[in-house]
Design a protein around this motif. Structure first.
Motif, PDB file in Angstrom:
ATOM      1  N   ALA A  42       2.898   6.675   6.663  1.00 13.26           N
ATOM      2  CA  ALA A  42       1.710   5.816   6.607  1.00 13.26           C
ATOM      3  C   ALA A  42       1.716   4.943   5.368  1.00 13.26           C
ATOM      4  CB  ALA A  42       0.454   6.691   6.647  1.00 13.26           C
ATOM      5  N   VAL A  43       2.066   5.542   4.225  1.00 11.44           N
ATOM      6  CA  VAL A  43       2.064   4.781   2.969  1.00 11.44           C
ATOM      7  C   VAL A  43       3.135   3.697   2.988  1.00 11.44           C
ATOM      8  CG1 VAL A  43       2.447   4.934   0.482  1.00 11.44           C
ATOM      9  CG2 VAL A  43       1.079   6.673   1.648  1.00 11.44           C
ATOM     10  N   THR A  44       4.351   4.060   3.357  1.00  7.67           N
ATOM     11  CA  THR A  44       5.434   3.066   3.341  1.00  7.67           C
ATOM     12  C   THR A  44       5.228   2.000   4.410  1.00  7.67           C
ATOM     13  OG1 THR A  44       6.747   4.527   4.770  1.00  7.67           O
ATOM     14  CG2 THR A  44       7.134   4.670   2.399  1.00  7.67           C
ATOM     15  N   GLY A  46       2.248   0.939   5.489  1.00 14.47           N
ATOM     16  CA  GLY A  46       1.210   0.052   4.966  1.00 14.47           C
ATOM     17  C   GLY A  46       1.754  -0.894   3.925  1.00 14.47           C
ATOM     18  N   TYR A  63      10.706   2.572   4.028  1.00 17.77           N
ATOM     19  CA  TYR A  63      10.111   2.975   5.301  1.00 17.77           C
ATOM     20  C   TYR A  63      11.154   3.607   6.225  1.00 17.77           C
ATOM     21  CZ  TYR A  63       8.070   2.571   9.941  1.00 17.77           C
ATOM     22  OH  TYR A  63       7.631   2.833  11.204  1.00 17.77           O
ATOM     23  N   VAL A 156      -4.310  10.035   1.765  1.00 18.85           N
ATOM     24  CA  VAL A 156      -4.222   8.614   2.105  1.00 18.85           C
ATOM     25  C   VAL A 156      -5.577   8.092   2.577  1.00 18.85           C
ATOM     26  CG1 VAL A 156      -3.116   6.929   3.623  1.00 18.85           C
ATOM     27  CG2 VAL A 156      -1.785   8.827   2.683  1.00 18.85           C
ATOM     28  N   THR A 278      -3.722  -1.501   3.347  1.00 19.99           N
ATOM     29  CA  THR A 278      -4.651  -0.371   3.454  1.00 19.99           C
ATOM     30  C   THR A 278      -4.979  -0.069   4.907  1.00 19.99           C
ATOM     31  OG1 THR A 278      -5.610  -0.938   1.306  1.00 19.99           O
ATOM     32  CG2 THR A 278      -6.895   0.506   2.747  1.00 19.99           C
ATOM     33  N   ALA A 281      -2.045   1.649   6.595  1.00 22.66           N
ATOM     34  CA  ALA A 281      -1.894   3.031   6.145  1.00 22.66           C
ATOM     35  C   ALA A 281      -2.969   3.918   6.759  1.00 22.66           C
ATOM     36  CB  ALA A 281      -1.963   3.094   4.617  1.00 22.66           C
TER      37      ALA A 281
END
Length: 589
Positions: A42-44, A46, A63, A156, A278, A281
């Motif tokens: 999710a972080v990568t 986003g 990612y 997150v 955001t 993510a």
């Protein structure tokens, strides 16, 4: 989760001890790391979509690295999980087998309720409602991975709105609870139809068995057997369909529980002014925190049902077990055995088979036991072997109660050929050596036992002699005639005598032999039994006439006793039976 449910899940996790330290460490590590992959994805993702925190190529590489790591962990974890499941289930099967095998008597295994428990506990899935402890145990490990993933996703989501994580987690927990409720409903109904399911299995196995298949084909009963199987299957599964329909309707009601919290989360993101990174993510994290694994819940319920059945089976067999203190040593030589005022009736029948029976079996004698069907001849032998315990009276060896000697120690002193003997799908050598599996194989004793049983000629015709498998289902194997199998089993018993047994019991040992072979076998048996006591049960009175003493059972007691000549001179029931058989033999000749 109730305290009992938590204790049961912890008990499942304790089964991980049989997995092995290295395998368990690799399994847990891969599970925990895999649990963090969705949050990292999710972080990568986003960051990649938002184009922040670095060059595009670097973000794409990060990612792809996370995605690839997820695939690698899945690939690596699957064989680890498979091996762990096999070890857990293997240990459980060994526990069930040990529990059944170490039961002192067989009476406790015969009840329908116990057989149903054995089916549930034996970890041998036969339907979608059967399960083993292995998958259920690893499902608890998967829960740890899921909790790790939820924690990562919650971090997150909390970075955007703190209330999103609890909202989605509560909804996911609700779905998981509904899945467990559905599983319990299935299980409650399935437990009530185990008996018809077992009966369906009997007919299904008969249809594909070579033994029963002969009768079904000859008698034209195959179609009837199929109908029997299907009838019992309908009895087993008909109660399941209403439950399935109710569950399908309930699952429609679960849709709001799935979509409403997700819609709230997405509306919060779509409210405007939220950076693309955001939003991406949050979308990815929300999807990773939400799924409820119904299959995992089903595996857990199946595993707990299996383990509970094992615990109940252990309690049943323990309560039914006869005290077996084994405080006395078995007789060193050939014992004098006495049945003192012994009575016995099979549980649940209400019928007394042996009624205050008194019998002495003298050391070294050849004793013949005869009587009509149902007179209690085979029952007497089962009591002698301590497969059952007398309901009254006692059985002694040299004055010592067999219960004090202990079943295992006593059975090392006796060898029995039962009327319904077992045909093992093993080599000829293994089939005979199983007469005394507690000692190293003695090839000289094997050869002598084969000679005394008249098996030598049969072995000479086998493709690989002693090493030939006695089953057509085995590579290079052959099957034997009924008479040849009986000679194998006789050799099995005589091998036991030559390797330590002091009491030999033969229950209808020559029913499949022709008269000439029968006479030769018993001539050798009388000559080579050594100092062992031989107890011979037979419907053929011509067989037992060679015995030192003959007892006639009737109405659960000894009706007559003496040598053949003495009993014939009395002109009683034995003489009448012998004369009738002799006349029939002369007429058929």
């Amino acid at each position: 989760m109730s305290r009992r449910a938590l204790a049961e899940r912890i008990a499942l996790l304790k089964r991980l001890r049989c997995v092995g330290t290295g395998l368990l460490a690799g399994l847990i590590l891969s599970t925990l790391v895999a649990g963090l992959v969705p949050a990292a994805t999710a972080v990568t993702f986003g960051a990649l979509v938002g184009g922040v925190a670095g060059p595009a190529m670097t973000l794409l590489l990060a990612y792809l690295t996370v995605v690839l790591l997820g695939h690698v962990l899945t690939t690596v974890r699957e064989p680890l999980a498979y091996l762990a499941r096999m070890r857990i289930d293997g240990a459980h099967r060994a526990e069930v087998a040990r529990l059944a095998a170490t039961s002192t008597t067989i009476g406790g295994l015969e009840g329908a309720g116990v057989q149903a428990l054995i089916r549930q506990a034996r970890a041998d899935p036969e339907s979608f409602m059967d399960g083993t402890p292995g998958p259920g145990t690893l499902a608890q490990v998967d829960i740890l991975g899921r909790l790790t993933g939820i924690a990562g996703a919650a971090v997150v989501l909390a970075a955007f709105r703190w209330w999103l994580a609890p909202l989605l987690a509560v909804a996911a927990a609700g779905l998981q609870g509904l899945a467990q409720l559905e599983g319990r409903n299935w299980r409650r109904v399935w437990t009530g139809v185990l008996v018809p399911s077992q009966r369906a299995d009997v007919w299904s196995e008969a249809l594909v068995s070579p033994g029963e298949g002969k009768d079904l084909r000859i008698f034209g009963a195959a179609g009837w057997a199929v109908e029997q199987s299907q009838g019992y299957l309908r009895s087993a599964f008909d109660p399941m369909w209403p439950v399935g329909r109710r569950i399908l309707v309930r699952q429609l009601c679960e849709i709001p529980l799935l979509f409403v919290p997700l819609a709230i989360a997405y509306l919060a993101v779509a409210g405007g002014g939220v950076p693309v990174a955001t939003a991406a993510a949050v979308f990815a994290a929300a999807m990773s925190i939400y799924p409820a694994d119904a299959h995992q819940a089903h595996q857990t319920i199946n595993a707990l049902t299996c383990v509970r059945a094992y615990d109940q089976l252990r309690a049943e067999l323990t309560s039914a077990a006869t005290t077996d203190p084994a405080v006395a040593e078995p007789p060193a030589g050939v014992p004098r055995i006495r049945f003192d005022d012994v009575s016995f009736g099979y549980p649940g029948t209400g019928r007394t088979v042996l009624d205050r029976l008194d019998l002495e079996i003298r050391p070294g004698e050849l004793l013949g036991i005869v009587g009509l069907n149902g007179a209690g001849k085979s029952t007497l032998i089962k009591l002698l072997a301590r497969l059952y315990e007398p309901t009254a009276g006692r059985i002694t060896a040299d004055g010592t109660d067999l219960a004090a000697i202990g079943a295992e120690a006593w059975r090392q002193r006796i060898s029995i050929v039962f009327q319904d003997f077992v045909r093992y799908h093993l080599s000829a050598a293994d089939n005979v050596a199983l007469g005394n599996a507690a000692v190293p194989r003695d090839d000289a004793a094997l050869a002598a036992a084969a000679r005394d049983a008249g098996l030598t000629d049969v072995l000479a015709r086998l493709p690989d002699g002693w090493q030939t498998p006695l089953a057509r289902a085995r590579t290079g194997g052959v099957d034997l005639s009924g008479g040849q199998w009986q000679q194998v089993v006789l050799a099995r018993a005589l091998y036991a005598v030559r390797t330590g047994a002091r009491v030999l019991v033969l229950d209808e040992p020559t029913a499949h032999l022709d008269v000439r072979t029968e006479f030769a076998v018993f001539e050798r048996l009388a000559a080579h039994r050594g100092d062992a006591t031989v107890v011979l049960i037979s419907h053929r009175l011509s067989t037992v006439r060679q015995a030192d003493r003959i007892v006639l059972l009737g109405d659960g007691r000894i009706a007559e006793s003496g040598s053949h000549d003495e009993l014939m001179a009395r002109r009683g029931r034995y003489a009448e039976m012998f004369t009738t058989q002799a006349q029939r033999f002369q007429e058929s000749a």
